[in-house]
Design a protein around this motif. Structure first.
Motif, PDB file in Angstrom:
ATOM      1  N   HIS A 169       0.837  -1.203   0.000  1.00  0.00           N
ATOM      2  CA  HIS A 169       0.000   0.000   0.000  1.00  0.00           C
ATOM      3  C   HIS A 169       0.872   1.253   0.000  1.00  0.00           C
ATOM      4  O   HIS A 169       0.709   2.159  -0.833  1.00  0.00           O
ATOM      5  CB  HIS A 169      -0.923  -0.026   1.223  1.00  0.00           C
ATOM      6  N   ILE A 170       1.846   1.290   0.936  1.00  0.00           N
ATOM      7  CA  ILE A 170       2.762   2.447   0.991  1.00  0.00           C
ATOM      8  C   ILE A 170       3.541   2.547  -0.326  1.00  0.00           C
ATOM      9  O   ILE A 170       3.713   3.631  -0.888  1.00  0.00           O
ATOM     10  CB  ILE A 170       3.738   2.303   2.189  1.00  0.00           C
ATOM     11  N   ALA A 171       3.978   1.388  -0.848  1.00  0.00           N
ATOM     12  CA  ALA A 171       4.758   1.386  -2.097  1.00  0.00           C
ATOM     13  C   ALA A 171       3.937   1.991  -3.235  1.00  0.00           C
ATOM     14  O   ALA A 171       4.463   2.748  -4.058  1.00  0.00           O
ATOM     15  CB  ALA A 171       5.173  -0.038  -2.442  1.00  0.00           C
ATOM     16  N   ASP A 172       2.637   1.731  -3.244  1.00  0.00           N
ATOM     17  CA  ASP A 172       1.753   2.324  -4.272  1.00  0.00           C
ATOM     18  C   ASP A 172       1.627   3.827  -4.084  1.00  0.00           C
ATOM     19  O   ASP A 172       1.770   4.620  -5.016  1.00  0.00           O
ATOM     20  CB  ASP A 172       0.361   1.681  -4.194  1.00  0.00           C
ATOM     21  N   ALA A 189      14.744  -9.556   4.448  1.00  0.00           N
ATOM     22  CA  ALA A 189      13.434  -8.907   4.601  1.00  0.00           C
ATOM     23  C   ALA A 189      13.548  -7.418   4.260  1.00  0.00           C
ATOM     24  O   ALA A 189      12.655  -6.840   3.627  1.00  0.00           O
ATOM     25  CB  ALA A 189      12.932  -9.082   6.038  1.00  0.00           C
ATOM     26  N   TYR A 190      14.661  -6.803   4.652  1.00  0.00           N
ATOM     27  CA  TYR A 190      14.875  -5.386   4.327  1.00  0.00           C
ATOM     28  C   TYR A 190      14.868  -5.186   2.808  1.00  0.00           C
ATOM     29  O   TYR A 190      14.185  -4.316   2.280  1.00  0.00           O
ATOM     30  CB  TYR A 190      16.202  -4.897   4.912  1.00  0.00           C
ATOM     31  N   MET A 191      15.624  -6.050   2.112  1.00  0.00           N
ATOM     32  CA  MET A 191      15.706  -5.911   0.648  1.00  0.00           C
ATOM     33  C   MET A 191      14.350  -6.144  -0.007  1.00  0.00           C
ATOM     34  O   MET A 191      14.005  -5.492  -0.989  1.00  0.00           O
ATOM     35  CB  MET A 191      16.758  -6.862   0.081  1.00  0.00           C
ATOM     36  N   GLU A 192      13.563  -7.055   0.558  1.00  0.00           N
ATOM     37  CA  GLU A 192      12.210  -7.301  -0.005  1.00  0.00           C
ATOM     38  C   GLU A 192      11.373  -6.019   0.072  1.00  0.00           C
ATOM     39  O   GLU A 192      10.688  -5.641  -0.881  1.00  0.00           O
ATOM     40  CB  GLU A 192      11.511  -8.416   0.762  1.00  0.00           C
ATOM     41  N   LEU A 241       9.914  -3.778  -3.021  1.00  0.00           N
ATOM     42  CA  LEU A 241       8.478  -3.504  -3.170  1.00  0.00           C
ATOM     43  C   LEU A 241       8.268  -2.143  -3.837  1.00  0.00           C
ATOM     44  O   LEU A 241       7.395  -1.963  -4.678  1.00  0.00           O
ATOM     45  CB  LEU A 241       7.811  -3.449  -1.787  1.00  0.00           C
ATOM     46  N   VAL A 242       9.114  -1.189  -3.434  1.00  0.00           N
ATOM     47  CA  VAL A 242       9.001   0.172  -3.973  1.00  0.00           C
ATOM     48  C   VAL A 242       9.730   0.264  -5.311  1.00  0.00           C
ATOM     49  O   VAL A 242       9.221   0.796  -6.289  1.00  0.00           O
ATOM     50  CB  VAL A 242       9.595   1.193  -2.977  1.00  0.00           C
ATOM     51  N   ARG A 243      10.937  -0.303  -5.345  1.00  0.00           N
ATOM     52  CA  ARG A 243      11.778  -0.141  -6.532  1.00  0.00           C
ATOM     53  C   ARG A 243      11.184  -0.810  -7.770  1.00  0.00           C
ATOM     54  O   ARG A 243      11.333  -0.329  -8.880  1.00  0.00           O
ATOM     55  CB  ARG A 243      13.181  -0.669  -6.256  1.00  0.00           C
ATOM     56  N   LYS A 244      10.420  -1.923  -7.564  1.00  0.00           N
ATOM     57  CA  LYS A 244       9.871  -2.592  -8.748  1.00  0.00           C
ATOM     58  C   LYS A 244       8.811  -1.711  -9.408  1.00  0.00           C
ATOM     59  O   LYS A 244       8.522  -1.855 -10.603  1.00  0.00           O
ATOM     60  CB  LYS A 244       9.333  -3.981  -8.394  1.00  0.00           C
ATOM     61  N   THR A 265      13.988   4.116 -10.480  1.00  0.00           N
ATOM     62  CA  THR A 265      14.852   5.254 -10.122  1.00  0.00           C
ATOM     63  C   THR A 265      14.619   5.731  -8.697  1.00  0.00           C
ATOM     64  O   THR A 265      15.322   6.602  -8.179  1.00  0.00           O
ATOM     65  CB  THR A 265      14.590   6.426 -11.099  1.00  0.00           C
ATOM     66  N   PHE A 266      13.647   5.135  -7.990  1.00  0.00           N
ATOM     67  CA  PHE A 266      13.286   5.636  -6.665  1.00  0.00           C
ATOM     68  C   PHE A 266      14.552   5.838  -5.828  1.00  0.00           C
ATOM     69  O   PHE A 266      15.446   4.997  -5.829  1.00  0.00           O
ATOM     70  CB  PHE A 266      12.335   4.671  -5.958  1.00  0.00           C
TER      71      PHE A 266
END
Ligand code: SF4
Length: 415
Positions: free
Chosen positions: A226-229, A263-266, A270-273, A277-278
């Motif tokens: 949700h936050i990633a969206d 878990a951090y990288m996941e 979530l955002v980067r996918k 460029t984020f």
């Protein structure tokens, strides 16, 4: 009264002192420098040994001023109780909001606690530059990372009513501000009337107006789909300081951070996918008790694979009252310093690589002001840009950017 403010520490401390300074000036007091002021307000920070030393130095310098009638207020995270020592008034974060009233009537200090503690009774600050301004949405934390004093000095998490945050943003947007930096201690744990940070963000983004919203530092535990969206919304700044602290699973456990390196990288992915460029930045502690060369190597590797554009590097310092301060397997200072330098060199190369990715690309630039024939500001990825022409301040412009290797910044031409 002529007053001076000296503020240390996080964005939250900055937001609070900006608000206090505005309130004092609106009450007719004059903001000036330390040498001309008869009131010194020290907004302290105790998050590291270094910041506590800086606080003490500021206090001693004010004491040394010793002009007749001078008063000193020490507030912030090093002032845990209300007390007075001669001309020094200690006021904790709970009662910080009362400083303007106390300066107008010093007798109020004797009965300060009868007015009740509040973490949010700060008036919106007024700033000369109408570009970026902090909005406090939350305070306190109960995660108890083993190295951190904040749960001790700022207490349990508390969130500001959603309606109050919305009203402040509307008021500031009407006043012409263009970027709102949401601040707090642990903004990911924002919760009011059962509504969390995503709900608050969606409400803020519905407010009409040409502005952008910027999340400051957030724990990876708060990042979900949700936050990633929401972060992809055109009015959201495409930058997040996603606090990591270490790349070693063993050290993260000793820190009680609540997540593993994978878990951090996941969370980051979530955002980067959704936006390759984020812009991610982070905080790293080097030299946490028990940190081996292998642990540090894991940190370097994770920092490399995350592709951070900037890393705030802290050398571990034991804080009184924290669990980590009891840990005996200390890392020698020279090893901490060496690891800090290695990490800093790697981060400089990563920053350059990230800035180079904006070569011949379009982005949205918010001009902050002009000097020497150019305008400066940040694009929507929170990357500093210098436009090659003087532009009106406080406006958005579509620009094409290029990376200036010599100056390690982006330059841009308005389209
Ligand atoms: S999340 Fe951890 S590091 Fe951050 S304020 Fe809370 S206890 Fe401190």
């Amino acid at each position: 009264m002529k007053f001076a403010v000296m503020s240390l520490g996080c964005r939250l401390n900055t937001a609070e002192i900006q608000s206090l300074s505005t309130a004092l000036q609106e009450a007719g007091h004059e903001l000036t420098d330390r040498d001309n002021a008869c009131l010194h307000i020290i907004n302290s920070c105790g998050v590291t040994a270094a910041s506590e030393r800086k606080t003490r130095r500021l206090l001693y310098r004010s004491i040394e001023c010793a002009r007749p009638g001078i008063k000193i207020i020490l507030t912030g995270c090093c002032a845990e109780t209300q007390r007075r020592e001669g001309s020094i008034y200690y006021i904790s974060n709970d009662y910080k909001y009362l400083i303007p009233d106390i300066v107008s009537d010093w007798s109020l200090f004797e009965r300060i606690e009868t007015r009740g503690a509040s973490r949010f009774a700060f008036k919106p600050a007024k700033r000369s530059s109408k570009t970026r301004i902090n909005i406090k949405i939350q305070d306190g934390c109960d995660n108890f990372c083993t190295y951190c004093v904040i749960p001790i000095v700022r207490g349990a998490p508390v969130s500001r009513p959603l309606s109050a945050v919305l009203d402040e943003l509307r008021e500031l947007a009407d006043a012409g501000y263009k970027e709102f930096l949401l601040t707090g201690v642990c903004i990911g744990s924002y919760s009011y009337d059962g509504q969390g940070l995503p709900y608050l963000l969606e409400k803020l983004l519905l407010v009409p107006g040409n502005f952008r919203v910027h999340l400051s530092s957030i724990s990876p535990l708060a990042v979900d789909e949700h936050i990633a969206d929401i972060l992809q919304h055109p009015k959201m700044v495409k930058h997040l300081s996603l606090s990591l602290q270490s790349g070693s699973g063993r050290i993260l456990e000793k820190m009680n951070r609540g997540y593993s390196p994978s878990a951090y990288m996941e969370k980051l992915e979530l955002v980067r996918k959704k936006n390759q460029t984020f812009n991610f930045t982070t905080d790293i502690i080097v030299g946490f008790p028990g940190e081996t060369d292998d642990d540090f190597a894991a940190t370097l590797e994770l920092v490399r694979s995350a592709g951070f554009s900037h890393v705030h590097i802290f050398r571990y310092s034991p804080r009184p009252g924290t669990k980590a301060a009891q840990m005996t397997d200390r890392v020698p200072e020279h090893v901490k310093s060496a690891r800090g330098k290695i990490l800093s060199r790697q981060c400089a190369a990563q920053k350059k690589k990230y800035y180079e990715s904006f070569q011949e690309r379009e982005s949205v630039f918010l001009s902050e002001g002009a000097k020497n024939g150019v305008s400066r500001g940040f694009n929507e990825y929170y990357v500093p840009v210098e436009s090659n022409t003087v532009l009106p301040a406080n406006e958005f412009f579509r620009i094409r950017t290029r990376f200036s290797e010599k100056r390690s910044i982006l330059t841009g031409d308005v389209l």
